[in-house]
Design an enzyme around this catalytic site. Sequence first.
Site, PDB file in Angstrom:
ATOM      1  CB  THR A  45       3.340 -10.292   9.576  1.00 53.01           C
ATOM      2  OG1 THR A  45       3.465 -11.485   8.786  1.00 53.01           O
ATOM      3  CG2 THR A  45       4.490 -10.224  10.563  1.00 53.01           C
ATOM      4  CG  HIS A  77       4.627 -10.064  -0.251  1.00 54.09           C
ATOM      5  ND1 HIS A  77       3.819 -10.455   0.800  1.00 54.09           N
ATOM      6  CD2 HIS A  77       5.661 -10.946  -0.264  1.00 54.09           C
ATOM      7  CE1 HIS A  77       4.352 -11.514   1.395  1.00 54.09           C
ATOM      8  NE2 HIS A  77       5.469 -11.824   0.764  1.00 54.09           N
ATOM      9  CG  ASP A 105      -0.277  -0.259   2.520  1.00 50.86           C
ATOM     10  OD1 ASP A 105       0.853   0.240   2.739  1.00 50.86           O
ATOM     11  OD2 ASP A 105      -0.863  -0.977   3.359  1.00 50.86           O
TER      12      ASP A 105
END
Length: 252
Positions: free
Chosen positions: A199, A125, A108
Site C-alpha cells: 500500500t 474500501h 477483489d
Amino acid sequence: MPETIDAAEVRGWFQRAERVTVLSGAGVSTGSGIPDFRGPRGVWTRNPDAQRMFSLDEYVRDPDLRARAWINRRDHPAWTAQPNAAHRALVDLERSGRLRALLTQNIDGLHQRAGSDPAKVLELHGTLFGVECLTCNAQTTMEAALARVAAGEPDPACEICGGIQKAATISFGQALRADVLDAAVRAAADCDLFLAVGTSLQVQPAAGLCELAVSRGARLVVVNGEPTPYDRIASAVLRDEISDVLPALLAG
C-alpha cells in the site's frame, strides 16, 4: 527513515509477536494480475482520467462515466484472478494464531479466496462483488447488475427506488462504513506488530492506522515497492517483491 535491518531480524519480530494486525493494499494483488493504481504501471499512472470513475461526485454527475464504470466492473481481472503466495502467507499467519485482523484496501476478495477467515478480514474500501443504491441503500449482487448491463441497460438503476447504483466500494468523497472503521481502529490499537504491505499509504483514514498502531507501542513494518509517507516511523521498510518477501517473513 529506519536503519537498514536484515530481513531475518524482521522475521524474528513476526515469530515473537502475539498480535499482528495487517493492512494490505493493491500491491498484494499485482502478483495475481490485478494492476495497482499509483505504481509505475498503475491504472491511474497509465490513464489519469480513469481516476474519475473513483470519484463519487463525478460518478453521480456523469451518466456516460457510469456506463463506462459498469463495463470496467464487467472486465475487472478480479473475476478470474487467483490468490498468490502473498495471500497464502497471510493465511499461514492466521493459522499460527498470531493474526489479530487483516485490514484490506483491496476490493477483489482474494484474501478470502486464499482461505482467510472472512471474520478476520475487514474490507475497508468495500467489495467489487456487491452493488448498492446511493438513494435507498438497497443491495444486490454485481452479477445481477451486470446481467442487466448485458441485457441492454448501460446504467442499471435501482429496481426499488430508481436511484443510481454503484459497486459496493468506497469512492473518493464517500465515507467508510462506521462499523468497519471502528473495528479497524481497535485492531490497530491492539497489536504488537503492524504490517503495512503493498500500500502507498496515501489514502486516509486507512493510512493513519499505521500511526495509531505505533502510538500504542506497536512496531510498524512496511513492505512496499515505493516509498510511503509512513516509512519515517517504521521499524523496518522492505522493498523486495511482495510475493517473495512475505512468505519468508511470515514462515514459522
